[in-house]
Design an enzyme around this catalytic site. Structure first.
Site, PDB file in Angstrom:
ATOM      1  N   ARG A  19       6.816   5.276   8.101  1.00  0.00           N
ATOM      2  CA  ARG A  19       6.091   5.178   9.391  1.00  0.00           C
ATOM      3  C   ARG A  19       6.188   6.214  10.373  1.00  0.00           C
ATOM      4  O   ARG A  19       6.510   5.940  11.876  1.00  0.00           O
ATOM      5  CB  ARG A  19       6.706   3.617   9.981  1.00  0.00           C
ATOM      6  CG  ARG A  19       6.157   2.493   9.100  1.00  0.00           C
ATOM      7  CD  ARG A  19       4.637   2.479   9.037  1.00  0.00           C
ATOM      8  NE  ARG A  19       4.305   0.761   8.372  1.00  0.00           N
ATOM      9  CZ  ARG A  19       4.259   0.613   7.280  1.00  0.00           C
ATOM     10  NH1 ARG A  19       4.434   1.671   6.545  1.00  0.00           N
ATOM     11  NH2 ARG A  19       4.132  -0.450   6.756  1.00  0.00           N
ATOM     12  N   SER A  25       3.120  -5.602  11.648  1.00  0.00           N
ATOM     13  CA  SER A  25       4.424  -5.688  12.076  1.00  0.00           C
ATOM     14  C   SER A  25       4.611  -4.714  13.230  1.00  0.00           C
ATOM     15  O   SER A  25       4.325  -3.792  13.684  1.00  0.00           O
ATOM     16  CB  SER A  25       5.078  -4.632  10.745  1.00  0.00           C
ATOM     17  OG  SER A  25       5.022  -4.962   9.491  1.00  0.00           O
ATOM     18  N   GLU A  82       7.487  -0.749  16.024  1.00  0.00           N
ATOM     19  CA  GLU A  82       6.712   0.089  15.300  1.00  0.00           C
ATOM     20  C   GLU A  82       5.358   0.455  15.989  1.00  0.00           C
ATOM     21  O   GLU A  82       4.389   1.413  15.887  1.00  0.00           O
ATOM     22  CB  GLU A  82       6.369  -0.776  14.031  1.00  0.00           C
ATOM     23  CG  GLU A  82       5.584   0.087  12.945  1.00  0.00           C
ATOM     24  CD  GLU A  82       4.423  -0.356  12.293  1.00  0.00           C
ATOM     25  OE1 GLU A  82       3.481  -0.103  13.265  1.00  0.00           O
ATOM     26  OE2 GLU A  82       4.324  -1.020  11.411  1.00  0.00           O
TER      27      GLU A  82
HETATM   28  N1  EPU Z   1      10.676 -12.083   5.104  1.00  0.00           N
HETATM   29  C1  EPU Z   1      11.331 -13.399   5.571  1.00  0.00           C
HETATM   30  N2  EPU Z   1      10.898 -13.817   6.416  1.00  0.00           N
HETATM   31  C2  EPU Z   1       9.753 -13.206   7.200  1.00  0.00           C
HETATM   32  C3  EPU Z   1       9.143 -12.249   6.704  1.00  0.00           C
HETATM   33  C4  EPU Z   1       9.637 -11.585   5.793  1.00  0.00           C
HETATM   34  O1  EPU Z   1      12.360 -13.815   4.902  1.00  0.00           O
HETATM   35  O2  EPU Z   1       9.273 -14.142   8.415  1.00  0.00           O
HETATM   36  C5  EPU Z   1      11.450 -11.438   3.759  1.00  0.00           C
HETATM   37  C6  EPU Z   1      10.322 -11.648   2.707  1.00  0.00           C
HETATM   38  O3  EPU Z   1      10.390 -12.854   1.884  1.00  0.00           O
HETATM   39  C7  EPU Z   1      10.531 -10.509   1.887  1.00  0.00           C
HETATM   40  C8  EPU Z   1      11.038  -9.527   2.916  1.00  0.00           C
HETATM   41  O4  EPU Z   1      11.246 -10.009   3.963  1.00  0.00           O
HETATM   42  O5  EPU Z   1      11.842 -10.604   1.078  1.00  0.00           O
HETATM   43  C9  EPU Z   1      10.070  -8.289   3.375  1.00  0.00           C
HETATM   44  O6  EPU Z   1       8.715  -8.892   3.612  1.00  0.00           O
HETATM   45  P1  EPU Z   1       7.282  -8.489   3.303  1.00  0.00           P
HETATM   46  O7  EPU Z   1       7.087  -8.193   1.758  1.00  0.00           O
HETATM   47  O8  EPU Z   1       6.406  -9.432   3.933  1.00  0.00           O
HETATM   48  O9  EPU Z   1       7.364  -7.078   3.801  1.00  0.00           O
HETATM   49  P2  EPU Z   1       7.583  -6.349   5.036  1.00  0.00           P
HETATM   50  O10 EPU Z   1       8.686  -5.476   4.706  1.00  0.00           O
HETATM   51  O11 EPU Z   1       7.955  -7.302   6.291  1.00  0.00           O
HETATM   52  C10 EPU Z   1       6.116  -4.262   5.194  1.00  0.00           C
HETATM   53  C11 EPU Z   1       5.175  -3.488   5.954  1.00  0.00           C
HETATM   54  C12 EPU Z   1       4.124  -4.248   6.109  1.00  0.00           C
HETATM   55  C13 EPU Z   1       3.418  -4.141   4.651  1.00  0.00           C
HETATM   56  C14 EPU Z   1       4.364  -4.856   3.838  1.00  0.00           C
HETATM   57  C15 EPU Z   1       3.837  -4.926   2.263  1.00  0.00           C
HETATM   58  C16 EPU Z   1       6.812  -2.556   7.790  1.00  0.00           C
HETATM   59  C17 EPU Z   1       7.307  -2.348   9.319  1.00  0.00           C
HETATM   60  N3  EPU Z   1       5.998  -3.407   7.339  1.00  0.00           N
HETATM   61  O12 EPU Z   1       6.241  -5.495   5.646  1.00  0.00           O
HETATM   62  O13 EPU Z   1       2.981  -3.392   6.816  1.00  0.00           O
HETATM   63  O14 EPU Z   1       2.058  -4.832   4.561  1.00  0.00           O
HETATM   64  O15 EPU Z   1       5.659  -4.260   3.962  1.00  0.00           O
HETATM   65  O16 EPU Z   1       4.317  -3.761   1.634  1.00  0.00           O
HETATM   66  O17 EPU Z   1       7.069  -1.543   6.821  1.00  0.00           O
HETATM   67  C18 EPU Z   1       2.477  -3.000   9.141  1.00  0.00           C
HETATM   68  O18 EPU Z   1       2.957  -1.889   9.145  1.00  0.00           O
HETATM   69  O19 EPU Z   1       1.856  -3.411  10.034  1.00  0.00           O
HETATM   70  C19 EPU Z   1       2.432  -3.798   8.218  1.00  0.00           C
HETATM   71  C20 EPU Z   1       2.020  -5.147   8.006  1.00  0.00           C
END
Ligand code: EPU
Length: 336
Positions: free
Chosen positions: A161, A237, A332
């Site tokens: 990012r 995010s 972000e």
């Molecule tokens: N999780 C929770 N509770 C929540 C949210 C997430 O326990 O309320 C846990 C999930 O179960 C999982 C982990 O946290 O084990 C990661 O969650 P997720 O797979 O949804 O991905 P993320 O790390 O929250 C990132 C990117 C997203 C992208 C997804 C999929 C960042 C800041 N965000 O989210 O990007 O779509 O991975 O690759 O890196 C964005 O940048 O706006 C965005 C949506």
């Protein structure tokens, strides 16, 4: 080019925050930048899709809305195409175009809101792919110098990012064109490593996924987890996933053995959504703002929340995560 005064910001940001925009210039051709080069030397705010900004005040600086269009194959070989894309093209429209033409590389980035020119600034990424993986080069207009530069991928200093356009060059350039190197089907290696993608493919009994299968799976996952900004205001995010030292990670893991984490070189990347969820914030509502019921990392506007309301919830979340885990979450989203 259209010049307007006193507009509401509501249609121009995905949080639907309502502030006054004093002067708005809509750019339809990138060459028009040369005509307004004197204005650009002053403080000008650039809005692409408005999907990564939080507006907390009236904007008295000139706002430049990028609405330039054009997707063109500029070079082709047996295996690859180089595609030049105008900064004002909606990112997902570019993905749809690539998928329809069987050009691989950006199908995992389906349905990311925003316009193409903004995509390299924060090196958009999802489901195992970042734009840096396929970005060949880009063109950017230097506001003070009034000239357009070409940058190769390596010169942009892409990270998680992050890029020079967010860092040491912040505010200096207007990205005008992005050139992607996409791979023709047959030569393209599908990336279905992300667990959620695999689950969708298994459910649909797809063994050999096509570029379109991956795009469809990503669209399905995003639609099930992330709120549509046209229905509930949000900017995806709100915070970056924090990257911490191994030592601190081990300490937190002792207390929370099921905490998700990802290797990040010598360090470890944690899931900000999980940390926020653990603080009891998932789906919590404070007036017209709060976090999304399926993803605590997404702060939402349920109706008439102001930018300040959203900012204050984000600060409360930062304090709670700091006090529970001793971790500083970094936004972000750009806060104006
Ligand atoms: N999780 C929770 N509770 C929540 C949210 C997430 O326990 O309320 C846990 C999930 O179960 C999982 C982990 O946290 O084990 C990661 O969650 P997720 O797979 O949804 O991905 P993320 O790390 O929250 C990132 C990117 C997203 C992208 C997804 C999929 C960042 C800041 N965000 O989210 O990007 O779509 O991975 O690759 O890196 C964005 O940048 O706006 C965005 C949506």
């Amino acid at each position: 080019m259209i010049i307007e005064n006193q507009l509401s910001s509501k249609p121009y940001n995905s949080f639907s925050a309502d502030v006054d925009l004093q002067t708005v210039i809509t750019l339809n051709q990138k060459e028009e930048l040369f005509l307004i080069s004197d204005i650009l030397k002053n403080d000008v705010k650039v809005i692409g899709g408005g999907s990564n900004i939080l507006l907390t005040r009236d904007i008295n600086e000139t706002v430049l809305l990028i609405d330039t269009k054009g997707i063109e194959v500029i070079k082709e070989s047996d295996a690859y195409v180089l595609v030049s894309i105008a900064a004002g093209e909606v990112w997902h429209d570019v993905v749809v175009w690539a998928v329809e033409n069987n050009f691989g590389g950006i199908e995992n980035l389906s349905l990311i809101p925003g316009k193409t020119g903004a995509a390299p600034i924060q090196n958009i990424g999802a489901y195992g792919v970042e734009i840096k993986d396929v970005l060949h080069s880009l063109k950017a207009f230097h506001k003070q110098e009034g000239v357009e530069y070409i940058f190769q991928n390596k010169e942009c200093a892409f990270g998680y990012r992050d890029s020079h356009f967010k860092g040491q060059w912040k505010g200096q350039f207007i990205i005008t064109e992005v050139v992607l190197k996409l791979t023709k089907e047959g030569h393209h290696k599908i990336n279905s490593s992300y667990g959620a993608i695999q689950s969708v493919l298994e459910r649909k009994a797809i063994d050999q996924p096509s570029i379109k299968d991956i795009s469809d799976a990503v669209i399905e996952i995003r639609q099930s987890k992330l709120p549509d900004p046209k229905v509930i205001g949000n900017a995806g995010s709100f915070f970056k996933n924090p990257i911490i030292e191994k030592e601190q990670f081990e300490k937190i893991l002792d207390q929370h053995p099921h905490m998700p984490s990802y290797p990040a070189g010598e360090k470890v990347k944690l899931a900000a959504g999980w940390l926020i969820d653990q603080c009891g914030w998932k789906g919590k509502r404070v007036g017209d703002t709060g976090t999304h019921k399926h993803q605590a990392l997404v702060i939402v506007n349920h109706g008439n929340a102001t930018g300040d309301d959203i900012l204050s919830v984000s600060k409360q979340i930062q304090l709670d995560v700091k006090s529970k885990f001793d971790i500083d979450l970094q936004p972000e989203v750009n806060i104006w």
